[in-house]
Design an enzyme around this catalytic site. Sequence first.
Site, PDB file in Angstrom:
ATOM      1  N   LYS A   1       3.102  10.863 -11.599  1.00 27.08           N
ATOM      2  CA  LYS A   1       2.357  10.073 -12.399  1.00 27.08           C
ATOM      3  C   LYS A   1       2.906   8.622 -12.699  1.00 27.08           C
ATOM      4  O   LYS A   1       4.013   8.525 -13.183  1.00 27.08           O
ATOM      5  CB  LYS A   1       1.939  10.751 -13.731  1.00 27.08           C
ATOM      6  CG  LYS A   1       0.843  11.988 -13.421  1.00 27.08           C
ATOM      7  CD  LYS A   1       0.651  12.781 -14.569  1.00 27.08           C
ATOM      8  CE  LYS A   1      -0.260  12.009 -15.601  1.00 27.08           C
ATOM      9  NZ  LYS A   1      -0.696  13.056 -16.825  1.00 27.08           N
TER      10      LYS A   1
ATOM     11  N   ARG B   1       0.934  -1.112  -0.075  1.00 26.41           N
ATOM     12  CA  ARG B   1       0.018  -0.028  -0.193  1.00 26.41           C
ATOM     13  C   ARG B   1       0.951   1.290  -0.057  1.00 26.41           C
ATOM     14  O   ARG B   1       0.364   2.404   0.489  1.00 26.41           O
ATOM     15  CB  ARG B   1      -0.943   0.022   1.145  1.00 26.41           C
ATOM     16  CG  ARG B   1      -2.099  -1.007   1.245  1.00 26.41           C
ATOM     17  CD  ARG B   1      -3.000  -1.032   2.170  1.00 26.41           C
ATOM     18  NE  ARG B   1      -4.216  -2.109   2.145  1.00 26.41           N
ATOM     19  CZ  ARG B   1      -4.128  -3.122   2.566  1.00 26.41           C
ATOM     20  NH1 ARG B   1      -3.022  -3.457   3.528  1.00 26.41           N
ATOM     21  NH2 ARG B   1      -5.024  -3.871   2.388  1.00 26.41           N
TER      22      ARG B   1
ATOM     23  N   HIS C   1       7.342   7.435 -27.625  1.00 24.76           N
ATOM     24  CA  HIS C   1       6.089   8.415 -27.250  1.00 24.76           C
ATOM     25  C   HIS C   1       6.510   9.767 -27.511  1.00 24.76           C
ATOM     26  O   HIS C   1       5.123  10.223 -27.913  1.00 24.76           O
ATOM     27  CB  HIS C   1       6.362   8.421 -25.541  1.00 24.76           C
ATOM     28  CG  HIS C   1       5.377   9.268 -24.943  1.00 24.76           C
ATOM     29  ND1 HIS C   1       4.054   9.279 -24.904  1.00 24.76           N
ATOM     30  CD2 HIS C   1       5.549  10.540 -24.143  1.00 24.76           C
ATOM     31  CE1 HIS C   1       3.481  10.110 -24.423  1.00 24.76           C
ATOM     32  NE2 HIS C   1       4.292  10.801 -23.854  1.00 24.76           N
TER      33      HIS C   1
ATOM     34  N   GLU D   1      -4.114  16.497 -11.443  1.00 22.22           N
ATOM     35  CA  GLU D   1      -4.624  16.549 -12.644  1.00 22.22           C
ATOM     36  C   GLU D   1      -6.066  16.840 -12.721  1.00 22.22           C
ATOM     37  O   GLU D   1      -6.851  16.380 -13.529  1.00 22.22           O
ATOM     38  CB  GLU D   1      -4.195  15.488 -13.555  1.00 22.22           C
ATOM     39  CG  GLU D   1      -4.080  15.783 -15.013  1.00 22.22           C
ATOM     40  CD  GLU D   1      -3.625  14.881 -15.970  1.00 22.22           C
ATOM     41  OE1 GLU D   1      -2.342  14.981 -16.309  1.00 22.22           O
ATOM     42  OE2 GLU D   1      -4.154  13.878 -16.024  1.00 22.22           O
TER      43      GLU D   1
ATOM     44  N   ARG E   1      -2.916  20.966 -14.762  1.00 20.89           N
ATOM     45  CA  ARG E   1      -1.926  19.885 -15.054  1.00 20.89           C
ATOM     46  C   ARG E   1      -2.280  19.489 -16.461  1.00 20.89           C
ATOM     47  O   ARG E   1      -1.427  18.788 -17.132  1.00 20.89           O
ATOM     48  CB  ARG E   1      -1.856  18.991 -13.924  1.00 20.89           C
ATOM     49  CG  ARG E   1      -0.775  18.225 -14.099  1.00 20.89           C
ATOM     50  CD  ARG E   1      -0.326  17.098 -13.009  1.00 20.89           C
ATOM     51  NE  ARG E   1       0.796  16.189 -13.235  1.00 20.89           N
ATOM     52  CZ  ARG E   1       1.384  15.405 -12.518  1.00 20.89           C
ATOM     53  NH1 ARG E   1       1.178  15.316 -10.936  1.00 20.89           N
ATOM     54  NH2 ARG E   1       2.353  14.767 -12.705  1.00 20.89           N
TER      55      ARG E   1
ATOM     56  N   HIS F   1      -1.231  14.842 -26.527  1.00 20.87           N
ATOM     57  CA  HIS F   1      -1.325  13.462 -25.941  1.00 20.87           C
ATOM     58  C   HIS F   1      -2.447  12.666 -26.256  1.00 20.87           C
ATOM     59  O   HIS F   1      -2.428  11.316 -26.500  1.00 20.87           O
ATOM     60  CB  HIS F   1      -0.915  13.602 -24.624  1.00 20.87           C
ATOM     61  CG  HIS F   1       0.229  13.747 -23.905  1.00 20.87           C
ATOM     62  ND1 HIS F   1       1.120  15.084 -24.559  1.00 20.87           N
ATOM     63  CD2 HIS F   1       1.236  13.021 -23.337  1.00 20.87           C
ATOM     64  CE1 HIS F   1       2.414  15.137 -24.043  1.00 20.87           C
ATOM     65  NE2 HIS F   1       2.649  13.899 -23.255  1.00 20.87           N
TER      66      HIS F   1
ATOM     67  N   LYS G   1       7.459  22.172 -14.855  1.00 15.15           N
ATOM     68  CA  LYS G   1       6.527  21.001 -14.694  1.00 15.15           C
ATOM     69  C   LYS G   1       6.442  21.092 -13.026  1.00 15.15           C
ATOM     70  O   LYS G   1       5.260  21.047 -12.551  1.00 15.15           O
ATOM     71  CB  LYS G   1       7.454  19.736 -14.957  1.00 15.15           C
ATOM     72  CG  LYS G   1       6.692  18.585 -14.299  1.00 15.15           C
ATOM     73  CD  LYS G   1       5.454  18.313 -15.297  1.00 15.15           C
ATOM     74  CE  LYS G   1       4.725  16.710 -14.934  1.00 15.15           C
ATOM     75  NZ  LYS G   1       5.785  15.679 -15.457  1.00 15.15           N
TER      76      LYS G   1
ATOM     77  N   HIS H   1      -1.383   9.517 -27.934  1.00  7.29           N
ATOM     78  CA  HIS H   1      -1.668   8.057 -27.379  1.00  7.29           C
ATOM     79  C   HIS H   1      -2.504   7.155 -28.314  1.00  7.29           C
ATOM     80  O   HIS H   1      -2.245   5.991 -28.190  1.00  7.29           O
ATOM     81  CB  HIS H   1      -2.433   8.125 -25.820  1.00  7.29           C
ATOM     82  CG  HIS H   1      -1.616   8.786 -24.740  1.00  7.29           C
ATOM     83  ND1 HIS H   1      -2.144   9.166 -23.686  1.00  7.29           N
ATOM     84  CD2 HIS H   1      -0.393   8.954 -24.747  1.00  7.29           C
ATOM     85  CE1 HIS H   1      -1.169   9.560 -22.916  1.00  7.29           C
ATOM     86  NE2 HIS H   1       0.100   9.478 -23.541  1.00  7.29           N
TER      87      HIS H   1
END
Length: 446
Positions: free
Chosen positions: A215, A193, A337, A309, A313, A320, A299, A324
């Site tokens: 992230k 956890r 990427h 986010e 953000r 993207h 950033k 993506h």
Amino acid sequence: ENLAWLSCTRHHHWKEIEMVRGIGAGLIALASLAGTSSAFVSSSAPFVSRANSHVGRSISKMSKDGKGEYDVVKVDLDDGRDYPIYIGANFDPEEAGELLRSHVKGKRVLLVTNDRIAPMYLEQYEAMFKEGGELQVDTLVLPDGEAKKTMDVLGMIMDKALELGLDRKVTLVALGGGVIGDMVGFAAAIYQRGVNFIQVPTTVMAMVDSSVGGKTGVNHPKGKNMIGAFHQPQCVFIDTNTLSTLPDRELQSGVAEVIKYGLIRDADFFQWQEENMEKILGRDPSALRYAIKRSCENKAEVVKADELEAGVRATLNLGHTFGHAIENGSGYGTWLHGEAVAIGTAMAATMSARMGWIDDALLKRTYDILINANLPVELPLDSPMDKETFLKLMSVDKKVADGQLRLILLKGALGNCVFTGDFDEEAMKETIDEFVAECVGKKQAA
């Protein structure tokens, strides 16, 4: 709507592109860079003005051996979770080890890398953590590549941690690019956890973007980074010397994320990139260090304003949503990427211009800087992408809310953007049609 130079780009008429670039040079020189560079989001989300913010500013420190200096950018978070980003070259090994070990809270370290980085840097960093004999350091080498960013490979980290009997005091260390950083960070988020971890990025992409901000995650066949968590590192340690072994294609891929910061919130930085792109691609040490530092400052400011986010953000994802879809639809690993993001950025800029949100001069500058960075701005003829594939994959993007697709688009002067679901859907579809017009995917679909 289609500028002559844009048509040239679509059909690879590079000599014509250079000619039109020359004609437009005067206009570019006159483009105003004055005033606040800002990122605008929807009315319910926060507004961030870079010019009025001091969060994320860096300080420089002289190394103990007096042979160089390094920068420290602070990521300022709530509840005592602030952490530093160390950026430099030619770190004194003893001092570097001390910096890294100071962020280990227990006595155990699991250092995770991939089979490409391991022969070059694993022994070096293992020695740094072992120096002094206070830490027990174990290592794990994973297979390299975006195609390996999966739950199965993540399980290898879990298996190793359990086999070693690691407890909640362990610190995981991610040594590598964005794939390693994302997976090790996610492993740290879910192992017992949540345990501590440190980012040691070795690619431009990871240094300027993925290692900062917490992230983490893995890919799923139906969507990129769809399984993950927000989990902040204890520190980020960037030795720009590791970029000396980075292939040119991967360096260029990382530059796509550097360009992003200039487009969405830092006009002065964008102009600097236009003037220094040759130095960046040529791996000039001072240019690389500055580009990485300025990117990390940007950033850090955005993460401070919106860690999870919820609004501003999301603007860091310019290009993207399209990108993506390209990565997934083309097969993970086909595109790096940053390459997919570069095409996505060209698509977002084209769509913004189609709606009249930016002028032709900014559209041209966006294409020019991507091309000058040796990044793709179009899909190849053999791309399997078609409009239906784009729309299907974009519909499961993480920025979809209550079934509504939201995009990051450029709007206004350089350095401004919006994160919104209030856009012309036909303009989006027309933009996709334009980009897939000659792709084999569209022809097969037809």
